[in-house]
Motif scaffolding. Structure first.
Motif, mmCIF file in Angstrom:
data_model
loop_
_atom_site.group_PDB
_atom_site.id
_atom_site.type_symbol
_atom_site.label_atom_id
_atom_site.label_comp_id
_atom_site.label_asym_id
_atom_site.label_seq_id
_atom_site.Cartn_x
_atom_site.Cartn_y
_atom_site.Cartn_z
ATOM 1 N N PHE A 30 0.732 -1.229 -0.048
ATOM 2 C CA PHE A 30 -0.004 0.016 0.041
ATOM 3 C C PHE A 30 0.994 1.239 -0.169
ATOM 4 C CE2 PHE A 30 -2.329 -3.516 1.707
ATOM 5 C CZ PHE A 30 -3.656 -3.470 1.181
ATOM 6 N N GLY A 31 0.499 2.272 -0.683
ATOM 7 C CA GLY A 31 1.367 3.384 -0.818
ATOM 8 C C GLY A 31 0.923 4.408 0.645
ATOM 9 N N SER A 32 -0.057 3.983 1.478
ATOM 10 C CA SER A 32 -0.259 4.590 2.779
ATOM 11 C C SER A 32 -0.639 3.690 3.749
ATOM 12 C CB SER A 32 -1.123 5.995 2.467
ATOM 13 O OG SER A 32 -2.603 5.404 2.476
ATOM 14 N N ASN A 33 -0.828 4.287 5.105
ATOM 15 C CA ASN A 33 -1.470 3.319 5.925
ATOM 16 C C ASN A 33 -3.211 3.463 6.005
ATOM 17 O OD1 ASN A 33 0.469 1.700 6.682
ATOM 18 N ND2 ASN A 33 1.485 3.298 8.059
ATOM 19 N N ASP A 34 -3.742 3.751 5.253
ATOM 20 C CA ASP A 34 -5.345 4.021 5.344
ATOM 21 C C ASP A 34 -5.868 2.775 5.630
ATOM 22 O OD1 ASP A 34 -4.814 6.919 4.698
ATOM 23 O OD2 ASP A 34 -5.445 6.611 2.675
ATOM 24 N N PHE A 35 -5.229 1.668 5.095
ATOM 25 C CA PHE A 35 -6.103 0.380 5.282
ATOM 26 C C PHE A 35 -5.350 -0.491 6.193
ATOM 27 C CE2 PHE A 35 -7.099 2.051 1.036
ATOM 28 C CZ PHE A 35 -8.537 2.066 1.012
ATOM 29 N N LYS A 36 -4.331 0.108 7.015
ATOM 30 C CA LYS A 36 -3.646 -0.782 8.040
ATOM 31 C C LYS A 36 -4.420 -1.487 8.824
ATOM 32 C CE LYS A 36 0.082 -0.697 11.014
ATOM 33 N NZ LYS A 36 1.201 0.196 11.796
ATOM 34 N N GLU A 37 -5.636 -0.801 9.456
ATOM 35 C CA GLU A 37 -6.384 -1.396 10.399
ATOM 36 C C GLU A 37 -6.979 -2.795 10.021
ATOM 37 O OE1 GLU A 37 -10.217 -0.449 13.098
ATOM 38 O OE2 GLU A 37 -8.757 1.175 12.833
ATOM 39 N N MET A 38 -7.613 -2.664 8.468
ATOM 40 C CA MET A 38 -8.367 -3.716 8.051
ATOM 41 C C MET A 38 -7.267 -4.744 7.446
ATOM 42 S SD MET A 38 -10.558 -3.634 4.438
ATOM 43 C CE MET A 38 -9.302 -3.214 3.236
ATOM 44 N N THR A 39 -6.215 -4.602 6.989
ATOM 45 C CA THR A 39 -5.097 -5.480 6.497
ATOM 46 C C THR A 39 -4.087 -5.937 7.450
ATOM 47 O OG1 THR A 39 -3.638 -3.904 5.480
ATOM 48 C CG2 THR A 39 -5.393 -4.570 4.089
ATOM 49 N N GLY A 40 -3.632 -4.975 8.451
ATOM 50 C CA GLY A 40 -2.643 -5.509 9.002
ATOM 51 C C GLY A 40 -1.362 -5.453 8.499
ATOM 52 N N ILE A 41 -1.143 -4.662 7.500
ATOM 53 C CA ILE A 41 0.074 -4.456 6.808
ATOM 54 C C ILE A 41 0.448 -2.892 6.961
ATOM 55 C CG2 ILE A 41 1.223 -4.274 4.433
ATOM 56 C CD1 ILE A 41 -0.745 -6.734 3.739
ATOM 57 N N ASP A 42 1.602 -2.752 7.280
ATOM 58 C CA ASP A 42 2.295 -1.436 7.447
ATOM 59 C C ASP A 42 2.914 -1.031 6.048
ATOM 60 O OD1 ASP A 42 3.577 0.905 8.015
ATOM 61 O OD2 ASP A 42 4.885 0.125 9.683
ATOM 62 N N SER A 43 2.333 0.148 5.549
ATOM 63 C CA SER A 43 2.829 0.400 4.293
ATOM 64 C C SER A 43 4.370 1.001 4.159
ATOM 65 C CB SER A 43 2.132 1.650 3.707
ATOM 66 O OG SER A 43 2.291 2.865 4.416
ATOM 67 N N ASN A 145 -8.449 -18.687 1.172
ATOM 68 C CA ASN A 145 -7.442 -17.712 0.777
ATOM 69 C C ASN A 145 -7.775 -16.441 1.725
ATOM 70 O OD1 ASN A 145 -6.958 -18.984 -1.873
ATOM 71 N ND2 ASN A 145 -9.120 -18.657 -2.394
ATOM 72 N N ALA A 146 -6.399 -15.661 1.699
ATOM 73 C CA ALA A 146 -6.368 -14.444 2.327
ATOM 74 C C ALA A 146 -6.165 -13.340 1.206
ATOM 75 C CB ALA A 146 -5.023 -14.761 3.288
ATOM 76 N N PHE A 147 -6.945 -12.310 1.422
ATOM 77 C CA PHE A 147 -6.861 -11.194 0.571
ATOM 78 C C PHE A 147 -5.351 -10.513 0.462
ATOM 79 C CE2 PHE A 147 -11.226 -11.208 1.561
ATOM 80 C CZ PHE A 147 -11.788 -11.117 0.355
ATOM 81 N N TYR A 148 -4.754 -10.219 1.664
ATOM 82 C CA TYR A 148 -3.616 -9.612 1.770
ATOM 83 C C TYR A 148 -2.495 -10.328 2.558
ATOM 84 C CZ TYR A 148 -7.064 -6.132 0.748
ATOM 85 O OH TYR A 148 -8.210 -5.216 0.211
ATOM 86 N N ARG A 149 -1.690 -11.091 1.664
ATOM 87 C CA ARG A 149 -0.613 -11.980 2.213
ATOM 88 C C ARG A 149 0.558 -11.630 1.295
ATOM 89 N NH1 ARG A 149 -2.589 -17.975 1.985
ATOM 90 N NH2 ARG A 149 -3.342 -16.947 -0.035
ATOM 91 N N PRO A 150 1.310 -10.828 1.895
ATOM 92 C CA PRO A 150 2.607 -10.433 0.966
ATOM 93 C C PRO A 150 3.732 -11.367 1.209
ATOM 94 C CG PRO A 150 2.029 -8.872 3.092
ATOM 95 C CD PRO A 150 1.196 -10.160 3.047
ATOM 96 N N ILE A 151 4.333 -11.646 0.047
ATOM 97 C CA ILE A 151 5.624 -12.654 0.027
ATOM 98 C C ILE A 151 6.598 -12.134 1.160
ATOM 99 C CG2 ILE A 151 5.179 -12.931 -2.411
ATOM 100 C CD1 ILE A 151 7.388 -10.998 -3.163
#
Length: 155
Positions: A30-43, A145-151
């Protein structure tokens, strides 16, 4: 773009070096942390790696790591892309009734490819944020399946 690089959901990033080679295959970022709460991914983690790679201060991935992280399409997924392309062309030519079975078949062949299933919704008069989409989300989740599973990040 989605067909060429095997993208099935958004957001999907891809790093390509100056010689046109894939330096990091499809990944979730992600280019920002706008969705961090939903995805758990820190941009910031991805952005820091990207900036370091662009400046020549950090590695992307080796060719072997890149190949190991890539998911190549199956024969069914390739056929689904062909069906989707035919359906889209028919739609563009005003043959919406003829296109519909090809959209359906594409979805059957690649049931977890959001670029095919969700991507066809606006063309077919379906709401890509409504009940039809939520059915796809449910199928996706129930299949494990997981929507957001980074490598994994290279060492």
């Amino acid at each position: 773009m989605a067909d060429l690089y095997g993208m099935i959901n958004v957001p999907t990033i891809l790093w390509i070096d100056e010689e046109g080679r894939i330096a990091r295959p499809n990944d979730v970022a992600f280019g920002s942390n706008d969705f961090k709460e939903m995805t758990g991914i820190d941009s910031e983690a991805h952005l820091e790696r990207l900036r370091a790679w662009v400046r020549g201060e950090g590695p992307a991935m080796t060719p072997a790591e890149t190949r190991a992280a890539q998911t190549l399409p199956t024969a069914a997924e390739q056929e689904a892309r062909a069906e989707f392309t035919l359906a889209w062309w028919l739609s563009q030519q005003g043959h919406t009734e003829d296109a519909e079975p090809h959209y359906v078949r594409a979805g059957e062949l690649a049931p977890h490819d959001f670029t095919i299933r969700r991507g066809s919704m606006p063309i077919r008069g379906l709401d890509p944020m409504g009940d039809d989409f939520m059915k796809i989300v449910t199928e996706w989740s129930e299949a494990g399946n997981a929507f957001y599973r980074p490598i994994e990040t290279p060492a």
